[in-house]
Scaffold this active site. Sequence first.
Site, mmCIF file in Angstrom:
data_model
loop_
_atom_site.group_PDB
_atom_site.id
_atom_site.type_symbol
_atom_site.label_atom_id
_atom_site.label_comp_id
_atom_site.label_asym_id
_atom_site.label_seq_id
_atom_site.Cartn_x
_atom_site.Cartn_y
_atom_site.Cartn_z
ATOM 1 N N HIS A 188 14.509 -39.795 5.963
ATOM 2 C CA HIS A 188 13.438 -40.461 5.230
ATOM 3 C C HIS A 188 13.776 -41.942 5.076
ATOM 4 C CE1 HIS A 188 12.113 -36.390 3.306
ATOM 5 N NE2 HIS A 188 11.577 -36.582 4.494
ATOM 6 N N HIS A 230 9.199 -37.095 0.004
ATOM 7 C CA HIS A 230 9.156 -37.180 1.451
ATOM 8 C C HIS A 230 8.295 -38.398 1.767
ATOM 9 C CE1 HIS A 230 10.587 -32.887 2.200
ATOM 10 N NE2 HIS A 230 10.592 -33.058 0.879
#
Length: 602
Positions: free
Chosen positions: A537, A581
């Site tokens: 990420h 996320h």
Amino acid sequence: MLPRVTKLNSRLLSLALLGIQIARGAITYQHPDDLPSGVDYDFIVAGGGTAGLVVASRLSENSNWKVLVIEAGPSNKDAFVTRVPGLASTLGAGSPIDWNYTTIPQDGLDGRSLDYPRAKILGGCSTHNGMVYTRGSKDDWNSWAGIIGDQGLGWDSILPAIKKAEKFTQDFTDQSVKGHIDPSVHGFDGKLSVSAAYSNISFNDLLFETTKELNAEFPFKLDMNDGKPIGLGWTQYTIDNHAERSSSATSYLESTGDNVHVLVNTLVTRVLSASGNGTDFRKVEFAVDANSPKKQLEAKKEVIVAGGVIASPQILMNSGIGERKVLQAVGIDTLIDNPSVGKNLSDQGATSVMFDTTLPSTDFDVDAALTEWTNSHTGPLARGARLNHLTFVRLPDDKLNGQDPSSGKNSPHIEFQFAQITPQVPTLGVPKQAPLPAANSYRLLLQLAVVNLYSISRGSISLSDNNPFTYPLIDLNMFKEDIDIAILREGIRSAGRMFSSKAFKNSVNKFVYPPADATSDEDLDAFLRSSTFSYVHGVGTLSMSPKGASWGVVNPDFKVKGTSGLRVVDASVIPHAPAAHTQLPVYAFAEYASALIAKSYN
């Protein structure tokens, strides 16, 4: 985080090389020679990923503008497997639709190099990620707004834009959805399809019992997208009402007009000065591969770089925008001296923990499930991850060594993502040394990805030479800061408390990974150095900063400092990783940028 490609994945990817153009208005070209001559593009977007396709779609709403998107990978239409939600875990590292990057050896991880999956396909990581839809905490957005100096990115300002982009697809009165989300924080008329997870297995009841017994640590959370995500609740996914993945390619690009042209299988190698020696970067150079001729096109208005956290700084550095001494070392002339280019790589470190249980396996026959999904878009492959819950945990102050790396009191430090491990479709980055169940196992081997949401160690992207087709050097600098390993250590202990609760007394036998006797700080730290991986990420390598700041790469209007005609819109501009996320923040930044760009031309 997704594992290496499986035999199943290879078979599925070969099922449907359909070779069809993008539906509706956007026109796809397979090779630079196929581009029509005499077309003057107002905007050229370098990268057809999550952000790039949002920008292209929104700019194309002005029918007088022509937009060209140049994407290194193939069309998403050629990859059937990307449509099937339950097969998301078969994509990623090792896949033909991935760049298959690896990091340099990490000193903090016993010298290990890590896989670093990045999509190489139209739609970018929204086409091959796990589809989890989380917004982060309101503290994250307010933190970014403060760092950047633009309150338009603060939570209260950005939330209407987030809801405008969202199309929640389910009936809130349906029993499979009721009590899983808060309708008031969602949008219904946007482009990006979102739906709530559902499943009916015994694990659900046991898990939610822990929110009563251990409420202080694991409170029930109705909807993690209300800006205060701390707690345990149901996952939301970018899955549409036909049980298919919703990506920027399917949700944004497919609704454009024919004023969008898309060139696939072609890499943008550099951005160039339109005058040849100035700072007006409205020209792109591109090629199919290192041995093919390079071509150039000039945009009438702007070039928008949207290659992502790895490729965008690589493009800028190859173009002469970066730290002078770094560029000189690889033989690149410096046009804009900016030491911040490629620095500040902010990512989330994670590890897997596993528990042996007496719960029945939720495993299924993949071939039969694939047939069911193909015929009716139902069955186990119509959903996302195997066990459809997330937990966001905020650690107590006394576990943080006097530091709080989070964005604020509404922000968790740790995420748990739950999955069942199966021999057929492993998930969540199962380390190679971890035990896997036998193919005929009828018991659930439970896995949690334990994620440090706010790693404060910062890495970098750099060049090894001046060939745009050479992969850059990726250094996550994992565990450079002691607090990062301490947070994951406490995350493992928190997971242990969850599955030692009364609810799981008769269902969970023991830790199997790490070993049950690994309890001391020293034992857990050794385990973490041998097992931690990136949750992939990453953000921040072309960080946004206030206009006039001596650091950062882009201004709040997404323009590259010291240039004209050049913007960057993707994860690389986000200053630090959120408690989320990252796909939704990237969508939101892209929506915000698109509106700014359009407004600048009235």
